[in-house]
Design a protein around this motif. Structure first.
Motif, PDB file in Angstrom:
ATOM      1  N   ASN A   1       5.489 -40.633 116.113  1.00 14.54           N
ATOM      2  CA  ASN A   1       5.224 -40.104 117.394  1.00 14.54           C
ATOM      3  C   ASN A   1       6.454 -40.141 118.006  1.00 14.54           C
ATOM      4  N   ILE A   2       6.170 -39.439 119.326  1.00 10.59           N
ATOM      5  CA  ILE A   2       7.330 -39.532 120.298  1.00 10.59           C
ATOM      6  C   ILE A   2       6.595 -39.828 121.567  1.00 10.59           C
ATOM      7  N   TYR A   3       7.071 -40.773 122.390  1.00 15.49           N
ATOM      8  CA  TYR A   3       6.642 -40.976 123.749  1.00 15.49           C
ATOM      9  C   TYR A   3       7.768 -40.701 124.604  1.00 15.49           C
ATOM     10  N   LEU A   4       7.483 -40.124 125.635  1.00 13.12           N
ATOM     11  CA  LEU A   4       8.265 -39.642 126.887  1.00 13.12           C
ATOM     12  C   LEU A   4       7.685 -40.275 128.258  1.00 13.12           C
ATOM     13  N   GLU A   5       8.487 -41.263 128.770  1.00 11.38           N
ATOM     14  CA  GLU A   5       8.139 -41.774 130.198  1.00 11.38           C
ATOM     15  C   GLU A   5       9.034 -40.974 131.179  1.00 11.38           C
ATOM     16  N   ILE A   6       8.109 -40.562 132.267  1.00 10.21           N
ATOM     17  CA  ILE A   6       8.823 -39.828 133.324  1.00 10.21           C
ATOM     18  C   ILE A   6       8.326 -40.230 134.605  1.00 10.21           C
ATOM     19  N   LYS A   7       9.340 -40.079 135.696  1.00 15.87           N
ATOM     20  CA  LYS A   7       8.903 -40.668 136.896  1.00 15.87           C
ATOM     21  C   LYS A   7       9.162 -39.626 137.963  1.00 15.87           C
ATOM     22  N   THR A   8       8.233 -39.422 138.736  1.00 21.23           N
ATOM     23  CA  THR A   8       8.563 -38.466 140.008  1.00 21.23           C
ATOM     24  C   THR A   8       9.215 -39.052 141.165  1.00 21.23           C
ATOM     25  N   TYR A   9       9.816 -38.063 142.034  1.00 22.38           N
ATOM     26  CA  TYR A   9      10.470 -39.035 143.019  1.00 22.38           C
ATOM     27  C   TYR A   9       9.588 -39.222 144.064  1.00 22.38           C
ATOM     28  N   SER A  10       8.193 -38.958 144.030  1.00 22.56           N
ATOM     29  CA  SER A  10       7.443 -39.421 145.010  1.00 22.56           C
ATOM     30  C   SER A  10       6.774 -40.986 144.571  1.00 22.56           C
ATOM     31  N   GLY A  11       7.180 -41.492 143.247  1.00 23.83           N
ATOM     32  CA  GLY A  11       6.709 -42.781 143.111  1.00 23.83           C
ATOM     33  C   GLY A  11       5.611 -42.744 141.633  1.00 23.83           C
ATOM     34  N   LYS A  12       5.276 -41.741 141.188  1.00 24.30           N
ATOM     35  CA  LYS A  12       4.449 -41.754 139.992  1.00 24.30           C
ATOM     36  C   LYS A  12       5.290 -41.958 138.758  1.00 24.30           C
ATOM     37  N   THR A  13       4.239 -42.594 137.880  1.00 25.66           N
ATOM     38  CA  THR A  13       4.836 -42.737 136.505  1.00 25.66           C
ATOM     39  C   THR A  13       3.931 -41.997 135.428  1.00 25.66           C
ATOM     40  N   PHE A  14       4.429 -41.206 134.434  1.00 20.26           N
ATOM     41  CA  PHE A  14       3.428 -40.861 133.413  1.00 20.26           C
ATOM     42  C   PHE A  14       4.082 -41.131 132.172  1.00 20.26           C
ATOM     43  N   THR A  15       3.257 -41.325 131.040  1.00 20.72           N
ATOM     44  CA  THR A  15       3.807 -41.533 129.554  1.00 20.72           C
ATOM     45  C   THR A  15       3.202 -40.351 128.801  1.00 20.72           C
ATOM     46  N   LEU A  16       4.026 -39.557 128.200  1.00 25.40           N
ATOM     47  CA  LEU A  16       3.415 -38.451 127.340  1.00 25.40           C
ATOM     48  C   LEU A  16       3.485 -38.900 125.959  1.00 25.40           C
ATOM     49  N   LEU A  17       2.564 -38.580 124.947  1.00 28.43           N
ATOM     50  CA  LEU A  17       2.641 -38.694 123.671  1.00 28.43           C
ATOM     51  C   LEU A  17       2.373 -37.511 122.801  1.00 28.43           C
ATOM     52  N   ARG A  18       3.202 -37.340 121.785  1.00 25.62           N
ATOM     53  CA  ARG A  18       2.905 -35.958 120.808  1.00 25.62           C
ATOM     54  C   ARG A  18       3.421 -36.510 119.417  1.00 25.62           C
TER      55      ARG A  18
END
Length: 611
Positions: free
Chosen positions: A67-84
């Motif tokens: 599995n690969i996880y990717l954590e990204i953050k927007t410049y408006s302050g939100k955080t998302f984690t993607l799994l594939r």
């Protein structure tokens, strides 16, 4: 407004295996080290996690990872984690950090890797980049069009080690000739916002002229529409202008301090009311106690009166003469009578003294409790006065001040929204005014010009590229021209086509071209991912992994130093991730997010995967 997002973490996991984790920041990130340490695999994983359909080619170290996880953050302050899954498939996305991915109660969303899907990962990334997923781009000279997808953007911003040295335009990359028009107009869209959503496919000049006239009518109506709306927005903005405008940070600081003050006074009022309630309970208790003590005092006084009455009665009895018993004729002796009278009198006096002591103690207790009740009443009056004072302060000063401050913040936010809307409407108005001029010029000859003004925005881009190459000490003559020939569509450096330079210098100029798009979009506040990823821009790639030190393929140390120095100055409103064997000097390393793979199991971090 800053669009886009940045990658904060990449994690590759497997059952019973230690995760391979890379942490990133906004600004410049450099992953350096020797060959075969996993740099290119990490690049492929990032590309894959941003929507590439093909899974990364496995390497020996990746065996067992799934599995690969990717954590990204927007410049408006939100955080998302993607799994594939590492071997392919769709995405699982959660609005949470990587650390909280499994514990977070946020909704899990599934996204398809295919852009045609109603819930595609392309639409997700485009929305984070501020780009409408329904944007259409002109793809042929006959005005056929295709959707703008994140894959298009990723092909422009994720540059692998083979693409970065090609001779063709950085805009075309490795695309086929049939896609040149689409990618050229995709660049125009990124730079100007110009799209083909309203473009009509025409088959001949007659149809084109008819379309041109219809389009002119539409453009005229849009000019009226946007002009009217723009005037209304400007009027509203003027009505909201205040005499004294404070920065939003100052307003929020004041709001926080006022909230804290208000909460302190509310807490103080609550404490006072609790004390009032406590004192009221004591007053009720003391009042009831005094009633009972008064009743007890009445009983004692009644007993005392009864004993006095008995003593007075005894004195009267003593004055009577005794007589013989009428039944047995016995005589009551005077001595016996006196004995009885004397003992009863003594008992009554003793009892009376006891009652007198109790009355005295009871009267003292009553006085003490009356004094305490008076003190409690005084304290209650003081507490009530203090409570009323705090209540007036809250209702008449703090709450109105808080409401006024919130209103100021709302006004500020509304002004910000108005400014953004005014900017959008102004841009739309300028766009339609320019299109109106173009349509009027071509109304007599519909074949004289293109309806999309291909290449618009390139002139400004070449200025940025020239500035970048000068900073990098590219060469003495870095004057940039642009060859707009459809097959070429590339810069000319110092009178020489970019593609005619050696691999090393082509790699540098390719990087500058792509970086200029990022800088332009930031400068003009254009919707963009604000994320670039480069693989080996300073280390020339050769098939088979062999590096040949040809003069035209070498990149001088001066260029490398200037190159890293410029990237180290990137702000926190964008992100560049670079994989390369080259490393900057120690002073620059301290200014960037630097990860080094030592390829030495006994020293530092060996590579991407734990050893």
């Amino acid at each position: 407004m800053t669009y886009g997002f940045y990658i904060s973490l990449l994690s590759i996991t497997g059952d019973s295996l230690e995760p391979a984790i890379l942490s990133f920041t906004s600004g410049f990130n450099l992953i350096s080290g020797g060959s075969d340490t996993g740099k290119s695999f990490a690049f492929s994983c990032l590309d894959y996690m941003l929507g590439k359909i093909e899974a990364p080619d496995g390497i020996p170290e990746s065996v067992g990872y799934n599995n690969i996880y990717l954590e990204i953050k927007t410049y408006s302050g939100k955080t998302f984690t993607l799994l594939r899954n590492i071997n392919g498939g769709d995405f699982v996305v959660k609005e949470s950090s990587y650390k909280d991915f499994f514990s977070s109660k946020a909704t899990i969303k599934n996204y398809s890797v295919h852009s045609q899907s109603n819930t595609s990962i392309s639409d997700f990334f485009l929305s984070l980049s501020g780009i409408d997923p329904d944007i259409q781009i002109k793809s042929t000279q006959q005005n056929k069009k295709k959707r703008f997808t994140f894959t298009t953007l990723r092909n422009l911003t994720f540059i692998d080690e083979t693409t970065i040295t090609i001779k063709t335009s950085p805009i075309y990359g490795n695309q086929g000739y049939l896609d040149y028009t689409y990618y050229k107009n995709s660049l125009s869209f990124l730079l100007t916002g110009k799209n083909a959503n309203d473009l009509i496919n025409f088959e001949d000049a007659k149809n084109k002229k008819s379309w041109n006239n219809g389009r002119l009518d539409f453009v005229n109506s849009q000019i009226i529409h946007f002009n009217d709306n723009l005037q209304n927005l400007i009027s509203e903005k003027l009505s909201l202008k205040t005499a004294k405008e404070e920065p939003i940070d100052t307003l929020f600081d004041r709001l926080e301090k006022l909230n804290t003050t208000l909460q302190n006074y509310v807490s103080e009022r609550t404490d006072i009311l609790n004390k009032v309630e406590e004192k009221n309970s004591l007053v009720i208790y003391k009042t009831e106690l005094l009633k009972r003590l008064s009743l007890l005092l009445e009983h004692y006084l009644s007993d005392q009166y009864r004993l006095d009455f008995i003593l007075n009665g005894d004195q009267l009895l003593n004055q009577l003469n005794s007589v013989d018993c009428p039944i047995c004729d016995s005589t009551l002796g005077e001595e016996k009578a006196n004995y009885l009278s004397h003992n009863m009198g003594n008992s009554i006096k003793v009892e009376k003294e006891k009652i007198s002591l109790k009355i005295k103690d009871l009267e003292t207790t009553i006085v003490d409790n009356q004094e305490e009740l008076g003190s409690l009443s005084t304290e209650l009056d003081h507490l009530k006065a203090k409570s009323e004072k705090v209540d007036r302060l809250i209702k008449e000063i703090l709450t109105p001040s808080l409401d006024n401050l919130k209103a100021s913040i709302e006004t500020f936010n509304r002004l910000e929204k108005l400014n953004a809307q005014i900017e959008i409407y102004s841009n739309e108005l300028n766009y339609y005014n320019k299109e109106q001029t173009g349509l009027q010029d071509t109304s007599e000859n519909p074949l004289s010009s293109s309806t999309t003004n291909d290449g618009f925005g390139i002139k400004e881009l070449t200025k940025i590229i020239e500035k970048i190459l000068r900073k990098w000490d590219y060469q003495d003559n870095t004057h940039i021209d642009f060859n707009s020939d459809h097959k070429v569509y590339d810069i000319v450096i110092g009178g020489k086509p970019r593609g005619s330079y050696g691999k090393g210098m082509r790699s540098i100029s390719y990087t500058a071209f792509i970086l200029s798009i990022l800088k332009y979009c930031l400068k003009e506040s254009r919707p963009f991912s604000n994320l670039l990823v480069f693989d080996s821009p300073l280390t020339t790639y050769h098939r088979g992994g062999e590096l040949i030190n040809k003069k035209d393929e070498e990149i001088s140390q001066d260029i490398q130093n200037s190159f890293f120095k410029d990237f180290s100055k990137l702000g926190n409103d964008c992100q560049v991730i670079m994989f390369d064997n080259k490393t900057p000097n120690i002073k620059l390393i301290e200014k960037i997010n630097f990860i080094y793979f030592t390829k030495d199991k006994n020293k530092g971090r060996y590579g991407l995967f734990p050893t």
